[in-house]
Design a protein around this motif. Sequence first.
Motif, PDB file in Angstrom:
ATOM      1  N   LYS A  88       1.087  -1.306   0.011  1.00  0.00           N
ATOM      2  CA  LYS A  88       0.073  -0.073   0.169  1.00  0.00           C
ATOM      3  C   LYS A  88       0.621   1.105   0.168  1.00  0.00           C
ATOM      4  O   LYS A  88       0.515   2.449  -0.585  1.00  0.00           O
ATOM      5  N   GLU A  89       2.057   1.303   0.501  1.00  0.00           N
ATOM      6  CA  GLU A  89       2.926   2.139   0.598  1.00  0.00           C
ATOM      7  C   GLU A  89       3.887   2.219  -0.694  1.00  0.00           C
ATOM      8  O   GLU A  89       4.733   1.626  -0.772  1.00  0.00           O
ATOM      9  N   GLY A  90       3.247   2.779  -1.757  1.00  0.00           N
ATOM     10  CA  GLY A  90       3.772   2.689  -3.149  1.00  0.00           C
ATOM     11  C   GLY A  90       5.307   3.302  -3.219  1.00  0.00           C
ATOM     12  O   GLY A  90       5.993   2.784  -4.153  1.00  0.00           O
ATOM     13  N   ARG A 118      19.280   1.989  -3.938  1.00  0.00           N
ATOM     14  CA  ARG A 118      17.999   2.107  -3.330  1.00  0.00           C
ATOM     15  C   ARG A 118      16.992   1.394  -4.665  1.00  0.00           C
ATOM     16  O   ARG A 118      17.223   1.884  -5.805  1.00  0.00           O
ATOM     17  N   VAL A 119      15.952   0.389  -4.377  1.00  0.00           N
ATOM     18  CA  VAL A 119      15.195   0.118  -5.335  1.00  0.00           C
ATOM     19  C   VAL A 119      13.774  -0.105  -4.556  1.00  0.00           C
ATOM     20  O   VAL A 119      13.530   0.095  -3.372  1.00  0.00           O
ATOM     21  N   ALA A 120      12.676  -0.059  -5.605  1.00  0.00           N
ATOM     22  CA  ALA A 120      11.371  -0.216  -4.899  1.00  0.00           C
ATOM     23  C   ALA A 120      11.485  -1.623  -3.869  1.00  0.00           C
ATOM     24  O   ALA A 120      11.803  -2.607  -4.314  1.00  0.00           O
ATOM     25  N   LEU A 121      10.303  -1.552  -2.842  1.00  0.00           N
ATOM     26  CA  LEU A 121      10.518  -2.504  -1.809  1.00  0.00           C
ATOM     27  C   LEU A 121       9.708  -3.548  -2.334  1.00  0.00           C
ATOM     28  O   LEU A 121       8.530  -3.499  -2.638  1.00  0.00           O
ATOM     29  N   ASP A 122      10.404  -4.839  -2.466  1.00  0.00           N
ATOM     30  CA  ASP A 122       9.630  -6.089  -2.907  1.00  0.00           C
ATOM     31  C   ASP A 122       9.985  -7.069  -1.998  1.00  0.00           C
ATOM     32  O   ASP A 122      11.138  -7.142  -1.172  1.00  0.00           O
ATOM     33  N   GLU A 123       9.384  -8.450  -2.088  1.00  0.00           N
ATOM     34  CA  GLU A 123       9.600  -9.605  -1.347  1.00  0.00           C
ATOM     35  C   GLU A 123      11.270  -9.978  -1.314  1.00  0.00           C
ATOM     36  O   GLU A 123      11.949 -10.349  -0.664  1.00  0.00           O
ATOM     37  N   SER A 153      10.201   1.394   4.996  1.00  0.00           N
ATOM     38  CA  SER A 153       8.891   1.159   5.850  1.00  0.00           C
ATOM     39  C   SER A 153       8.908  -0.083   6.443  1.00  0.00           C
ATOM     40  O   SER A 153       9.835  -0.857   6.180  1.00  0.00           O
ATOM     41  N   PHE A 154       8.391  -0.548   7.342  1.00  0.00           N
ATOM     42  CA  PHE A 154       8.290  -1.715   8.103  1.00  0.00           C
ATOM     43  C   PHE A 154       8.358  -2.770   7.312  1.00  0.00           C
ATOM     44  O   PHE A 154       7.349  -2.966   6.146  1.00  0.00           O
TER      45      PHE A 154
END
Length: 322
Positions: A88-90, A118-123, A153-154
């Motif tokens: 949800k936190e894009g 840094r990259v977009a947070l993913d699993e 983010s968490f």
Amino acid sequence: MNKLIPISMLFFSTSAICNTITILPNVKSGLPTFIQEPNLYQAPDFDHFNFTYGYLSEQAEAFAELPIALGSIERVCIKTTFSEVSYKEGSAQSGVLVYTYSTNSEGEKAYNTTIGDRVALDEMSEHCFDESSWVYRNWLADKNMTFTPYSSSFAIIEDVRVVIQGELVLSQEPAVFVTQYLDFISKVGFDQSANFYHTDSIRELKALFEQGLDKNSQNVIFIKNIAFGTDVTIEEIAMMTDEEFMNTFLRIMEKVQGSNTINSSYLKVLNDFEYQDIKYIVVETREDLQGHSVKQHEVILLKKEGEYWKLYMVENLKGFFI
């Protein structure tokens, strides 16, 4: 004659092998963990001119030791696996902050610094350092990496892996080669050490393994299920390359001893002799077990493959089939 192996000998009479290795770094807080994003808008709070060994690793949350046989680095990526990721936190990001140093024109350390990615947070978040490849020289010289993985983010960090593309430079000197091998399996692991094994040794073992499966040997089937998995067929094993077969087979070491690596803090080559084209290397190691240093002696067998000595450990590995 007792021998202590000087590091300078590692670069004489060597062969280079292109390889990709994966190293599990030491994460101070243990895994799983949550590491909060550092303040990237202010200068790092450390001594820029403290070049003592271990200083930068004190600043970072993770530390990876590189094998002494690593002779060159082409590319490095750090892969972080997260759980409980909130999509949800894009704008949430995964990051890596590397603690390193800059050098002057003479190659001497000038000052400590940091670089990041840094990259977009993913699993599964991957951080590669293609635009900062100058840092490879530092990692290669020091044979270690210090860095902090984090998320903005968490999210729970479940796993961290350092993937290095480069060359392994294996010595032609038997005692040095054994030192490289033991160092490699202490830092990288058994299941990536196939390049140290003699081709004949691998093929003899593979033939023995396939014969056992053909005869429905329960012991061999049990080993196959542990190392290769229950779904892998004998035909698929037969199609494997020598390196793929050996690395997969060596996964069994983790099942046998509870670890894919050896926990050795000391290595000394005591003696070596040759008999019927086999080189016997007697080594002494000390492993740290539950806070105690345990001394062990082992005889490692080598056989020449072309101009180079390689591990010839068929008899040792046959013990798994008995």
